[in-house]
Write an enzyme that holds these catalytic residues in place. Sequence first.
Site, mmCIF file in Angstrom:
data_model
loop_
_atom_site.group_PDB
_atom_site.id
_atom_site.type_symbol
_atom_site.label_atom_id
_atom_site.label_comp_id
_atom_site.label_asym_id
_atom_site.label_seq_id
_atom_site.Cartn_x
_atom_site.Cartn_y
_atom_site.Cartn_z
ATOM 1 N N GLY B 238 0.833 -1.204 0.000
ATOM 2 C CA GLY B 238 0.000 0.000 0.000
ATOM 3 C C GLY B 238 0.862 1.247 0.000
ATOM 4 C CB ILE B 465 -0.435 -3.636 3.590
ATOM 5 C CG1 ILE B 465 0.521 -2.807 4.466
ATOM 6 C CG2 ILE B 465 -1.870 -3.225 3.832
ATOM 7 C CD1 ILE B 465 0.561 -1.323 4.079
ATOM 8 C CB THR B 467 3.254 -4.283 8.196
ATOM 9 O OG1 THR B 467 2.076 -4.991 8.601
ATOM 10 C CG2 THR B 467 2.847 -3.093 7.357
ATOM 11 N N GLY B 508 -0.010 1.205 12.866
ATOM 12 C CA GLY B 508 -0.980 0.120 12.811
ATOM 13 C C GLY B 508 -0.713 -0.952 13.855
ATOM 14 N NE ARG B 584 9.670 -6.450 24.833
ATOM 15 C CZ ARG B 584 8.509 -6.956 25.261
ATOM 16 N NH1 ARG B 584 7.502 -6.149 25.516
ATOM 17 N NH2 ARG B 584 8.374 -8.248 25.430
ATOM 18 N N PRO B 588 12.303 -9.403 15.259
ATOM 19 C CG PRO B 588 14.106 -9.589 16.729
ATOM 20 C CD PRO B 588 12.695 -10.077 16.499
ATOM 21 C CD GLN B 594 7.197 -2.630 8.463
ATOM 22 O OE1 GLN B 594 7.390 -3.014 9.614
ATOM 23 N NE2 GLN B 594 6.075 -2.052 8.088
ATOM 24 N N GLY B 659 7.307 1.366 10.488
ATOM 25 C CA GLY B 659 6.934 1.104 9.106
ATOM 26 C C GLY B 659 7.491 2.080 8.092
ATOM 27 C CD GLU B 660 4.736 5.997 7.543
ATOM 28 O OE1 GLU B 660 4.247 6.581 6.577
ATOM 29 O OE2 GLU B 660 4.413 6.242 8.719
#
Lengths: 179, 708
Positions: B238, B465, B467, B508, B584, B588, B594, B659-660
Amino acid sequence: MSDDTRSEIALRVNDETFRLAVDNRRTLLDALREDLNLTGAKKGCDHGQCGACTVLVDGQRVVSCLTLAVAADGAAVTTIEGLADDGELRPIQEAFIRLDGFQCGFCTPGQICSAVGMLAEHAAGWPSAVTRDDSPQRAQELTEEEVRERMSGNLCRCSAYPSIVRAILEASAREAVAG
Amino acid sequence: MNPDGITAAVGESRPRVEGRLKVTGSAHYVADLPMPNLAHGWMVTATVSHGRIRDIDATDALAMPGVLGVLDHRNARRLNPDVAHHFGPDRSLPMLQHEVIEYAGRPIALVVAETPEQARAAAAALRVTYDAEPHDIEFSMNHPAVRPASTLFGPEADTGDLEAELAASAVVVDEVYHTPEESHSALEPHVATAWWEDGHLHALDSNQGPFGISQVMASLFLIDPERVHIRAEHVGGGFGAKTVCGAQIILAAMAAEHFQRPVRVALTRRQVFLATGSRPPTEQRVRIGADADGRLRAVHHHAAFALSPLAEYIEWCTEQARTLYAAPAIRTELSAVPLNLLPPCSMRGPGAAPGSFAFESAVDEVAERLQIDPLQLRLLNQPVVSPVSGRPFSTRRLVQCFQEGARRFGWAQRDHRPRVRREGNLLVGTGVAAVAFIAGVFPSAATITAEADGTFSVRVGATDIGTGARTALIAVAADALGVGTERIHLHIGDSDIGPAAGAGGSRGTTSCAFAIIETAKALREKLVDPARPVTASVDTTPLINWQPDEERYTYSAVFAEVTVDPATGEVRVRRLLGMFAVGRVINPLLARSQLIGGMIGGLSMALHEESVRDPITGRLVTADFAGYHISAHADVPNVEADFVVDYEPQDPSGFNGLGEIGNAGTAAAIANAVWHATGTRHRTLPISLGRVIEPAAAHDHPGAVSVA
């Protein structure tokens, strides 16, 4: 629809023969997905630019979105659904899981089919753009660079690329040991 | 301590629970799910950037085999014109309502037929005519229509006397940086299958948060939200493009109602480029003043981005300037320029990715002018508390990221002068950049049932998606309930489960993990009663502290090594290392994937990605993967991501999202490495061949041929 827009074809898919009447415009990808409900191969671009639809036709990797179903009449097609043997995963499938060679998984069937085809091409001595010595006598080593070059038709936007390369190299080594 | 004596699942590297499905082709995405009596919709998009539809002549199309009909603004059902989205009112969502066109790619019709081939052929036979009006796609921060951006995310920073500090500085960098329009390019094109039953709308939709989408759809169609049921079990990526309510589900729902049967709308790749949101182009002016020893005195970051007049949007580029480094004066400004462009939407690392490219390039330029180590400059200016708000940080392990990264990368051996390393014809350079990425949680609800057979059914409206949310949340639930993961049955991806954070904003998994942990606590209190099944539900909305005393961020330091061939302009990344402080870590193996994926996304942004529009028509020229390049296998070296030990005190389990953050920082690290290799500062992305290639006379290597 009149008859001149449809054709009868026979596809041997994952060792099973199917007879289909297909719209002449139907691609092999759509025939697999819509007519045979084999939805493992994915439509990522429909332009042959992403590789998500890669399947093996008579043992060679093709982008099924750029292959008309009527052109595959009589061919033997192997899809991701046909790779595992009686439910037992191939080493490459197992390596993808263990080394995390995917995230969203959408490109994965294409990556794996492409890798199987690529390894066969390499074993048959086909050189790539990064092969330095392409004389037929010389057994080529499958390096990371070779795998990256040969797999570059398969895009992965999650960018699991390093793990994919690792999984392919590991599976290749294991299959070589297994003979 | 786990009462059942089971090893804790959180913190363990475990493969994805759906891994077997994904490597055998058995994971079913929306377009893979069959539906009886399905009709196929083919979207038609506007080919002018501004104007009005004069006519849509469907005579030929309607006469074609299998065609059920054509929906356009003349026969489509009315939608709520006042629908809103994340950033405010969104007039791009009511589709097929009128003849006005505000951007090329705007959906203007849907052709519905028995098969996709028939629908596609009929769509090609539609004759659409327009009354075109002059359009404006020329983005600039000096555009006459420029205005302050929405302050939904809070006010911009203004502390200290900026001009006085700049005047007192030994060195001032004042430069302008550009990033282009970009496209998310998830490999799964947007697709939805919708049908109506007894006044209820059902849809399978490729999205990043079915609950949020269900709320927007209910508002758009003016029906009770309880009557909208949206599922998204497996989603093929996504990156932000599926956080918004997409054309595919809106049009499929309209057509399913109109034709009284299930309709699937599968966008083509080209339509994904044209009609599903983009990262807007940015222009950013950064001014930084410093003392001769490298201590910063003044930071000024003014960023502008493009948007559509149809919808509010925020590309929050200025976040780095207000938190990465201490300075007596910090000012940020954010401006928006409405143009005839596709409405933008958040793309992985929104604001932070383009913003950190500009800001961390400018910081590097300060080090360049002072001829000091850019890493030392960054370490020298670390704040103790937030330099703007004065609040402490809940955790801040950026220095550890720098130090451990420098050690692994071999930074200490670096000669900081540019253009002094050569390998044959190649120039070699290294660069570094840092990121602070804002963290937190959104409200989410979970339900857990202790079943009679000893298993637990965990329901939370998360989406996976790619992740790893599914795998991570099972581990979280297992630990929270004190059982092994095999006893957890997790249900996600369904709006009926209830409110939940979508897979966005790097929140999320942390948001849903918080809900699961609180629900598990509530359930354990009920489990004293031996009767089964027992169910507990918790909504975390009242538990979230929106005004915490401390600022909450994740951090990274990214190191890059590049080679540059000045004769061809080819930049290749040879090494990429990211050190991350992200709380945390739940898993891993998956977290590293990701982050590495994000870093490669940053590599792709740095070197490849650029949406190009034809100035005459305003249309996107690069609407496929041959025109819009994203990194392929051969572009990507071994990329390493690792963690420094970290724990987020604001989260009951120490978690933060990740995630980013991988995307942000990488482009600046690569741009800084390209400067180190070549001595040329690239302030416009992507750093593509044409921008890097040097005249032959400048190659100054033995093989160069000088041209008179």
